[in-house]
Design a protein around this motif. Sequence first.
Motif, PDB file in Angstrom:
ATOM      1  N   VAL A   1     -21.585  -3.620 -16.669  1.00 28.25           N
ATOM      2  CA  VAL A   1     -22.817  -4.253 -17.118  1.00 28.25           C
ATOM      3  C   VAL A   1     -23.032  -3.905 -18.590  1.00 28.25           C
ATOM      4  O   VAL A   1     -23.142  -2.729 -18.941  1.00 28.25           O
ATOM      5  N   VAL A   2     -23.074  -4.932 -19.428  1.00 28.17           N
ATOM      6  CA  VAL A   2     -23.052  -4.717 -20.865  1.00 28.17           C
ATOM      7  C   VAL A   2     -24.433  -4.983 -21.476  1.00 28.17           C
ATOM      8  O   VAL A   2     -25.047  -6.028 -21.226  1.00 28.17           O
ATOM      9  N   GLY A   3     -24.888  -4.040 -22.302  1.00 25.35           N
ATOM     10  CA  GLY A   3     -26.177  -4.172 -22.967  1.00 25.35           C
ATOM     11  C   GLY A   3     -26.071  -4.942 -24.269  1.00 25.35           C
ATOM     12  O   GLY A   3     -25.008  -5.018 -24.874  1.00 25.35           O
ATOM     13  N   PHE A   4     -27.195  -5.516 -24.694  1.00 23.56           N
ATOM     14  CA  PHE A   4     -27.222  -6.188 -26.006  1.00 23.56           C
ATOM     15  C   PHE A   4     -28.412  -5.741 -26.845  1.00 23.56           C
ATOM     16  O   PHE A   4     -28.494  -6.068 -28.024  1.00 23.56           O
ATOM     17  N   THR A   5     -29.346  -5.021 -26.234  1.00 24.41           N
ATOM     18  CA  THR A   5     -30.444  -4.379 -26.960  1.00 24.41           C
ATOM     19  C   THR A   5     -30.627  -2.997 -26.325  1.00 24.41           C
ATOM     20  O   THR A   5     -29.983  -2.694 -25.312  1.00 24.41           O
ATOM     21  N   VAL A   6     -31.539  -2.196 -26.896  1.00 25.16           N
ATOM     22  CA  VAL A   6     -31.839  -0.902 -26.281  1.00 25.16           C
ATOM     23  C   VAL A   6     -32.352  -1.105 -24.857  1.00 25.16           C
ATOM     24  O   VAL A   6     -31.912  -0.431 -23.925  1.00 25.16           O
ATOM     25  N   ASP A   7     -33.272  -2.049 -24.696  1.00 28.80           N
ATOM     26  CA  ASP A   7     -33.852  -2.269 -23.366  1.00 28.80           C
ATOM     27  C   ASP A   7     -32.795  -2.711 -22.350  1.00 28.80           C
ATOM     28  O   ASP A   7     -32.757  -2.204 -21.232  1.00 28.80           O
TER      29      ASP A   7
END
Length: 257
Positions: free
Chosen positions: A36-42
Amino acid sequence: MEWVDTHAHVQEEAFDPDRSEVLKRAREAGVSTTIVVGFTVDSSRRAVELAVQYPELRAVVGIQPNYVQEARPADWETILELSRAPHVVGIGETGLDLYWDTCPIALQIEYFQRHIQLSRDTGMPFVVHCRNAEQEVVQVLQSAAHEGPLNGVMHSFTGTLETAQACLDIGMCLSFAGMATFKNNHALRAVAVATPSDRILVETDCPYLAPTPHRGKRNEPAFVRNTADCLAIARGVSSEEFAALTTENARRVFRLK
Ligand SMILES: [Zn+2]
């Protein structure tokens, strides 16, 4: 047969109504791990939370190039913290995006270099997003490669054979998503065929760009099989063989148990 979906955004709202069902279908389809890849801090934090909650999930944390302009200085500190959290296996997604004309390239490059440095510091791979920026991405990677070996993944690779070769030459892996299954995309399948067996990965990039025959619908990790089967045929190997080698590559690159 067993697959790893090396790039998914199951933390997104699109999956809020039925996330558990989606992940159950993935398990039933033989997807043993979904990254699962993030794109922002949230969204990175959410990826970490989900990886705690579901044993088959792992997280990648970072700030995607389209979001670096709105990032505050404290956000990068948070990414550094999150990179040390349990179940985190990579840094990203990072890279360059010159399609959405939202963020100055100099700032995108600065963040790209930070992610590469964090990859070196942590020993985890970095995950590259590249849109309308092939030459610029290759330039950043080549100059980083002068400082030491790179452990990175070109995610949802859609570039030319020439770009692919430049990335492979400096040690990158190429990950292919649903677009490789689209009927007229012979050029991209040719790149997948030319990719060495120890450097090829598969992913969904869900909820976006579902592979044939799900094109136009919401994408989900179970559909990684459709992309893998299509590429196995293109490469002239059995699905079993292709599943085994892409799973082995994913395990090695992301150091999955
Ligand atoms: Zn993505």
